[in-house]
Design a protein around this motif. Structure first.
Motif, mmCIF file in Angstrom:
data_model
loop_
_atom_site.group_PDB
_atom_site.id
_atom_site.type_symbol
_atom_site.label_atom_id
_atom_site.label_comp_id
_atom_site.label_asym_id
_atom_site.label_seq_id
_atom_site.Cartn_x
_atom_site.Cartn_y
_atom_site.Cartn_z
ATOM 1 N N MET A 91 20.201 -39.843 -29.862
ATOM 2 C CA MET A 91 20.042 -40.070 -28.488
ATOM 3 C C MET A 91 19.835 -41.524 -28.251
ATOM 4 O O MET A 91 19.250 -42.170 -29.058
ATOM 5 C CB MET A 91 18.896 -39.329 -27.968
ATOM 6 N N THR A 92 20.293 -42.063 -27.105
ATOM 7 C CA THR A 92 20.055 -43.476 -26.943
ATOM 8 C C THR A 92 18.699 -43.609 -26.434
ATOM 9 O O THR A 92 18.479 -44.097 -25.393
ATOM 10 C CB THR A 92 20.963 -44.136 -25.963
ATOM 11 N N LEU A 93 17.874 -43.016 -27.197
ATOM 12 C CA LEU A 93 16.512 -43.116 -26.759
ATOM 13 C C LEU A 93 15.972 -44.457 -27.098
ATOM 14 O O LEU A 93 14.895 -44.744 -26.763
ATOM 15 C CB LEU A 93 15.648 -42.161 -27.517
ATOM 16 N N LEU A 94 16.501 -45.035 -27.912
ATOM 17 C CA LEU A 94 15.630 -45.898 -28.618
ATOM 18 C C LEU A 94 16.301 -47.235 -28.761
ATOM 19 O O LEU A 94 17.379 -47.294 -29.250
ATOM 20 C CB LEU A 94 15.387 -45.231 -29.919
ATOM 21 N N SER A 95 15.617 -48.231 -28.293
ATOM 22 C CA SER A 95 16.246 -49.541 -28.253
ATOM 23 C C SER A 95 15.322 -50.596 -28.787
ATOM 24 O O SER A 95 15.210 -50.782 -29.980
ATOM 25 C CB SER A 95 16.674 -49.844 -26.824
ATOM 26 N N GLY A 132 22.380 -41.183 -38.871
ATOM 27 C CA GLY A 132 23.609 -41.940 -38.693
ATOM 28 C C GLY A 132 24.693 -41.235 -37.907
ATOM 29 O O GLY A 132 25.746 -41.830 -37.634
ATOM 30 N N ALA A 133 24.485 -39.966 -37.510
ATOM 31 C CA ALA A 133 25.517 -39.224 -36.786
ATOM 32 C C ALA A 133 25.669 -39.762 -35.363
ATOM 33 O O ALA A 133 24.690 -40.079 -34.695
ATOM 34 C CB ALA A 133 25.175 -37.744 -36.736
ATOM 35 N N LEU A 134 26.920 -39.842 -34.896
ATOM 36 C CA LEU A 134 27.191 -40.214 -33.506
ATOM 37 C C LEU A 134 26.910 -38.987 -32.648
ATOM 38 O O LEU A 134 27.500 -37.923 -32.859
ATOM 39 C CB LEU A 134 28.648 -40.648 -33.350
ATOM 40 N N HIS A 135 25.997 -39.112 -31.670
ATOM 41 C CA HIS A 135 25.586 -37.934 -30.918
ATOM 42 C C HIS A 135 25.273 -38.271 -29.471
ATOM 43 O O HIS A 135 25.147 -39.436 -29.088
ATOM 44 C CB HIS A 135 24.378 -37.265 -31.577
ATOM 45 N N LEU A 136 25.146 -37.220 -28.663
ATOM 46 C CA LEU A 136 24.837 -37.369 -27.239
ATOM 47 C C LEU A 136 24.068 -36.154 -26.762
ATOM 48 O O LEU A 136 24.067 -35.098 -27.398
ATOM 49 C CB LEU A 136 26.127 -37.535 -26.419
ATOM 50 N N PHE A 139 23.124 -38.261 -18.557
ATOM 51 C CA PHE A 139 23.949 -38.301 -19.764
ATOM 52 C C PHE A 139 23.415 -39.378 -20.705
ATOM 53 O O PHE A 139 23.424 -40.552 -20.376
ATOM 54 C CB PHE A 139 25.393 -38.601 -19.364
ATOM 55 N N ASN A 140 22.900 -38.936 -21.847
ATOM 56 C CA ASN A 140 22.447 -39.884 -22.868
ATOM 57 C C ASN A 140 23.671 -40.241 -23.709
ATOM 58 O O ASN A 140 24.109 -39.460 -24.549
ATOM 59 C CB ASN A 140 21.346 -39.251 -23.720
#
Length: 258
Positions: free
Chosen positions: A1-5, A168-172, A120-121
Motif C-alpha cells: 500500500m502506498t501507505l508509507l513514505s 516487494g510485490a507490486l500491490h494496490l 484508491f491506494n
C-alpha cells in the motif's frame, strides 16, 4: 500500500536543520520530494535513535525510553515527518521506527488507512517488508503481482478479512463503495520502505522514462506534462465508482495549468 513514505526513509548522517519537506504540485499530494543529500527528516531525533540502536541490550534500550514511547495514538499522532500522509482519497497514519521510538530495533511497524469513497491506494511496493492488511470498516479490493512472470492475485475483502502482500510485490487497495474504508497494515520491519513506480519512473531522465512508457516519440517538454498527471498515492477513482457515489471527477492538469 502506498501507505508509507517519509517514515521509511533510511537514516542518514545528521545535517543542519532545514525547512520541512514540501509536497509536489498540490497540498493534497502525499508523496514528498526526494530527501536531498545529507538532509534529515523533519522532527526526527537522529542522535537519540542512534543511541537506541547502539544500546548493548534490550534492558538498556527500555531504560532509555519513556513509557509513552511504547504507545501510539492513530487518532492524534505525533507531529513528526511521515506520521500522517494525506491525499484526495484519504489519509494514512503511520507508526514506524521514525514516528514511534518504541519500535526501534523491534522489527515491526503499522499503518492505518482511512480511505474515502472510491479511494484508491495506487500501485506501490515495500522493498523491505511483507504486509498484512486487514479491513476493519467497509469493503476493499486488493490486487498484487509478486514479480515479473507471476500471475496477478485479486481479492474482494469484507470487514475483518485480510490480505497478505509478499515483500516487494507490486500491490494496490481500492475502496469500491460510497462509505469510508478503514484498513490496518502491519509490516515485519520498522522501516519497510515504499516505492511508487509511477512517481519513481518520472524521476528518471525524460529519454529513459519516455522510452519505458512507449512515449519516445514525444519531445521532452511533452513528457514532462505526463509527469504532473501522476495521481497521489491516495487518489480517487475508478470512474464507475465516482459516478455511482456522485463524486465529480477531478480535471487532470498539465504542468502549464499548475
Amino acid at each position: 500500500m502506498t501507505l508509507l513514505s517519509i517514515p521509511f526513509l533510511s537514516l542518514a548522517a545528521p545535517a543542519p536543520a532545514q525547512d520541512p519537506l514540501t509536497t509536489l504540485d498540490s497540498p493534497q499530494f502525499p508523496i514528498p520530494p526526494p530527501l536531498p543529500y545529507n538532509a534529515t527528516i523533519p522532527g526526527v531525533d537522529y542522535a537519540f535513535i542512534t543511541r537506541i540502536k547502539t544500546a548493548p541490550n534490550l534492558v538498556a534500550r527500555v531504560a532509555m525510553l519513556k513509557d509513552e514511547d511504547y504507545a501510539f495514538d492513530f487518532v492524534t499522532p505525533p507531529k513528526v515527518g511521515g506520521a500522517v500522509l494525506e491525499g484526495e482519497g484519504g489519509k494514512f497514519v503511520v507508526a514506524s521506527g521514525t514516528t514511534m521510538l518504541g519500535l526501534v530495533e523491534n522489527g515491526m511497524s503499522m499503518a492505518v488507512g482511512f480511505t474515502k469513497a472510491c479511494g484508491f491506494n495506487t500501485p506501490h511496493t515495500h522493498p523491505r517488508a511483507t504486509e498484512l492488511s486487514i479491513v476493519v470498516k467497509g469493503r476493499m479490493i486488493s490486487e498484487f503481482v509478486a514479480e515479473t512472470g507471476a500471475r496477478k492475485i485479486r481479492n474482494e475483502h469484507q470487514t475483518y478479512s485480510m490480505v497478505a502482500f509478499p515483500q516487494g510485490a507490486l500491490h494496490l487497495e481500492f475502496n469500491p463503495d460510497c462509505e469510508e474504508l478503514v484498513f490496518v497494515a502491519i509490516f515485519n520491519s520498522e522501516d519497510p520502505g515504499i516505492n511508487t513506480p509511477a512517481e519513481s519512473l518520472f524521476m528518471l531522465d525524460d529519454d529513459f522514462s519516455g522510452l519505458a512508457l512507449g512515449l519516445e516519440f514525444l519531445p521532452g517538454a511533452d513528457i514532462d506534462k505526463f509527469r504532473h498527471l501522476v495521481p497521489a498515492t491516495l487518489a480517487q477513482g475508478v470512474e464507475t465508482c465516482l459516478k455511482r457515489c456522485g463524486i465529480t471527477k477531478n480535471k487532470l492538469k498539465g504542468k502549464e495549468d499548475l
